[in-house]
Write a protein that holds these residues in place. Sequence first.
Motif, PDB file in Angstrom:
ATOM      1  N   UNK A  71       1.013  -1.020   0.012  1.00  0.00           N
ATOM      2  CA  UNK A  71      -0.137  -0.252   0.083  1.00  0.00           C
ATOM      3  C   UNK A  71       0.906   0.753   0.303  1.00  0.00           C
ATOM      4  N   UNK A  72       1.958   1.365   0.445  1.00  0.00           N
ATOM      5  CA  UNK A  72       3.491   2.500   0.996  1.00  0.00           C
ATOM      6  C   UNK A  72       4.307   1.584   1.021  1.00  0.00           C
ATOM      7  N   UNK A  73       5.031   3.055   1.862  1.00  0.00           N
ATOM      8  CA  UNK A  73       6.532   2.288   2.284  1.00  0.00           C
ATOM      9  C   UNK A  73       6.304   4.217   3.149  1.00  0.00           C
ATOM     10  N   UNK A  74       6.886   3.078   3.891  1.00  0.00           N
ATOM     11  CA  UNK A  74       6.663   3.818   6.130  1.00  0.00           C
ATOM     12  C   UNK A  74       8.138   4.058   6.323  1.00  0.00           C
ATOM     13  N   UNK A  75       8.977   4.970   6.645  1.00  0.00           N
ATOM     14  CA  UNK A  75      10.663   5.387   7.248  1.00  0.00           C
ATOM     15  C   UNK A  75      10.262   5.358   8.614  1.00  0.00           C
ATOM     16  N   UNK A  76      11.112   5.292   9.463  1.00  0.00           N
ATOM     17  CA  UNK A  76      11.398   5.440  10.654  1.00  0.00           C
ATOM     18  C   UNK A  76      11.025   7.294  10.744  1.00  0.00           C
ATOM     19  N   UNK A  77      10.385   6.986  11.528  1.00  0.00           N
ATOM     20  CA  UNK A  77       9.914   8.760  11.485  1.00  0.00           C
ATOM     21  C   UNK A  77       9.249   9.119  10.740  1.00  0.00           C
ATOM     22  N   UNK A  78       7.957   8.209   9.732  1.00  0.00           N
ATOM     23  CA  UNK A  78       6.975   8.793   9.370  1.00  0.00           C
ATOM     24  C   UNK A  78       5.472   9.104   9.809  1.00  0.00           C
ATOM     25  N   UNK A  79       5.104   9.435   9.848  1.00  0.00           N
ATOM     26  CA  UNK A  79       4.043   8.853  10.709  1.00  0.00           C
ATOM     27  C   UNK A  79       3.187   7.495   9.827  1.00  0.00           C
ATOM     28  N   UNK A  80       2.585   7.007  11.098  1.00  0.00           N
ATOM     29  CA  UNK A  80       1.830   5.047  10.614  1.00  0.00           C
ATOM     30  C   UNK A  80       0.952   5.807   9.489  1.00  0.00           C
ATOM     31  N   UNK A  81       1.406   4.494   8.249  1.00  0.00           N
ATOM     32  CA  UNK A  81       0.306   4.201   7.373  1.00  0.00           C
ATOM     33  C   UNK A  81      -0.783   3.262   7.285  1.00  0.00           C
ATOM     34  N   UNK A  82      -1.837   3.282   6.724  1.00  0.00           N
ATOM     35  CA  UNK A  82      -2.969   2.381   7.538  1.00  0.00           C
ATOM     36  C   UNK A  82      -3.376   1.545   6.594  1.00  0.00           C
ATOM     37  N   UNK A  83      -3.825   0.369   6.884  1.00  0.00           N
ATOM     38  CA  UNK A  83      -3.868  -0.422   5.968  1.00  0.00           C
ATOM     39  C   UNK A  83      -5.814  -0.922   5.844  1.00  0.00           C
ATOM     40  N   UNK A  84      -5.896  -1.162   5.396  1.00  0.00           N
ATOM     41  CA  UNK A  84      -7.670  -1.399   4.917  1.00  0.00           C
ATOM     42  C   UNK A  84      -8.650  -2.775   4.521  1.00  0.00           C
ATOM     43  N   UNK A  85      -7.325  -3.600   4.446  1.00  0.00           N
ATOM     44  CA  UNK A  85      -7.687  -4.909   4.550  1.00  0.00           C
ATOM     45  C   UNK A  85      -6.385  -5.991   4.431  1.00  0.00           C
ATOM     46  N   UNK A  86      -6.529  -7.425   4.542  1.00  0.00           N
ATOM     47  CA  UNK A  86      -5.539  -8.104   5.230  1.00  0.00           C
ATOM     48  C   UNK A  86      -4.505  -8.503   4.025  1.00  0.00           C
ATOM     49  N   UNK A  87      -5.398  -7.959   3.100  1.00  0.00           N
ATOM     50  CA  UNK A  87      -4.411  -8.372   1.561  1.00  0.00           C
ATOM     51  C   UNK A  87      -3.726  -7.434   1.389  1.00  0.00           C
TER      52      UNK A  87
END
Lengths: 401, 401
Positions: A71-87
């Motif tokens: 869904x996205x890439x999250x670096x250390x220090x980034x605001x967490x990115x949420x997922x919408x489904x188990x896939x």
Amino acid sequence: MVQVEEAEAIIKAEVKDFGTESVPFEEALGRVLAEDLKADRDMPPYNRVAMDGIAFRYEAIEQGIQTFNITATQAAGDKPVEIQSAEECVEIMTGAALPASTDTVVRYEDLVIQDGMATLQTNGINKGQNIHAQGKDKKQQEPVALASQVVTPALIGVAAAVGAKELQVKTLPKVVVISTGDELVKVEETPLPYQIRRSNSYTIKAALQQYGLQADLLHIPDDVATLKRQLNNCLQQYDVLILSGGISMGKFDYVPQVLEELAVTKLFHKVKQRPGKPFWFGKHDNGVHVFALPGNPVSTFMCFHRYFLPWLQACLGIGAKSSLYAALSKDITFNPSLQYFLQVNISLNEQGQMLATPLEGNGSGDFANLVEADAFLELPAEGCNFKQGEVYRVWPFRRKV
Amino acid sequence: MVQVEEAEAIIKAEVKDFGTESVPFEEALGRVLAEDLKADRDMPPYNRVAMDGIAFRYEAIEQGIQTFNITATQAAGDKPVEIQSAEECVEIMTGAALPASTDTVVRYEDLVIQDGMATLQTNGINKGQNIHAQGKDKKQQEPVALASQVVTPALIGVAAAVGAKELQVKTLPKVVVISTGDELVKVEETPLPYQIRRSNSYTIKAALQQYGLQADLLHIPDDVATLKRQLNNCLQQYDVLILSGGISMGKFDYVPQVLEELAVTKLFHKVKQRPGKPFWFGKHDNGVHVFALPGNPVSTFMCFHRYFLPWLQACLGIGAKSSLYAALSKDITFNPSLQYFLQVNISLNEQGQMLATPLEGNGSGDFANLVEADAFLELPAEGCNFKQGEVYRVWPFRRKV
């Protein structure tokens, strides 16, 4: 004349609190914490990703999902990115805050990533793996270091982490180190054939530096009036006077007499020990303590380590250190019924045992020998023959461990 | 990926001499002597009276003389007063230069002094007693301390005694400690929920302070261009770069790539150890060394003590310290085939044996645990089950002895 243990007990009864002060955390190395240092947030402050890889929901594994849509890439220090489904998954880096919508991390080494999809290459996945859970190390407001701890590099790092820009530490006493003896000239002078240079006070000043204590130095000539005037000044300005010399049987050993005239009460004079027998200890009516050490350099050094430093540590509230012991590496005979402080080298053998190898110098004037030695081994007054392998208390003055 | 011993050998091959410099002896504590320190005169520089009492000729004893005429009184620092006959003596003080016309000293405790006469109260008198003979400790020009010795308080005292106002010591390398990681904010800032404060660099700076080394600190964001520009600057200005973070598998772990683009040759990347596996070590064409340590605080701390400090000590010419060993106080299991650096408390039992008590934290992110621990115990990669009483190498980071 008192026994070593009596001298120790008298000094211990004089332990005094010099208060607390605030210092920038970066300048606190070697100081003593005056209050518990607390975590300002949980440690870690969030569910911390511990491996580079992807984060997803463990229920995906239970559902047999092996390939995830990134869904996205999250670096250390980034605001967490949420997922919408188990896939779905988030490509995520070590040190990042785990998104609340995920609960498991798989590292790159166990993945193939292609065309925006991550496929698992392993079966052994556990729910919650590769996550350093919020508050696992310390909860918010829990102490990360306790009052009475000496500030170490590790503690400085933790202070930085909890945002403790200033640390409350124990205030150090104001100390003056006073040399006496008309044979002593300045370091920069060339002594006459019957003179020597001052040295004791520099040694003591340096040893105090290791505690962050900056002592003043003073030399007073062997003249009663001058001694009286200058000691009187010092008794008004300092918390502690450490003297060397002027306390023995000599005709010009005015120190004890002058101190008593200045309302410094003698608490003991002379200890059953070698070196350091003439040691004088007293207290002024205003509470100032006077450690008047013998002038012979080895005596000064021994009394400083055996009596002054433990007193200082107790004043600073450093938790009583357990005594240290070492095994004699060869037989030693010492006949006088005095506690004998033998200069030794300390070594640790491959079994981890601490051995003390005697390094006897030429008596209490031989301070060149101290440069080679690591510690004093304290041999009890009662014995004469001390055998190889016997274990005695040791007072280290050079770092080994 | 290299073994711990390979990494150690590669680093050891990179030992470098940073030259020597002169510093005032009072500021030399903890520095390393670059040349032998020699006695400017004999030590003691004269036949030194070791007791307060009288000095006379031993032939008087052979002639049956028991009472002496006191010719003069000689304090320490006075020019020696000579006697003219065996019936005479000089009342003399500890530290004084023995008159050439005398050869024996009897202390006050063994005398009665009345009407200008001193009468012996003892029979057991030996020729030459109570005299610390000229040159007995060291001869003029003999070394009192050797090159490669760490300057201790005792050494500072001896330097004062021999008039060494300046000491030649090994120059310390210019070190910059660089943190990376966009999750890191300044100590004075309040981090957002997914940020933390910088801490590693403060810990390393403090640990270097113990060697008298004042390191600079720098933080570089995880941006290739900025990283490249700033690392390039550092490579021109410093002898050593110590980095933490940015060397693992993460997408923003640019450090190894950027270093290689800047002509820093990789000497190894990754070591078979826990913590600290991602450790990267390299050398610039211009000779600058780069210790790129993993960013997890326990990993940084371990690699610093296990690899950087021994390298620094070798660069400064400190005589190779013998390895230290401690006995495990309880069984430990560690399955991965990695060298395991276990956090331990060190204690010495009453037999003088050093015991290592495991103090396992919550992995390499748990640096609060380092505040409690004293050392790392190095458990070999080959084993899994480490038994109570077994002895392993230990790397102390908090002073015990």
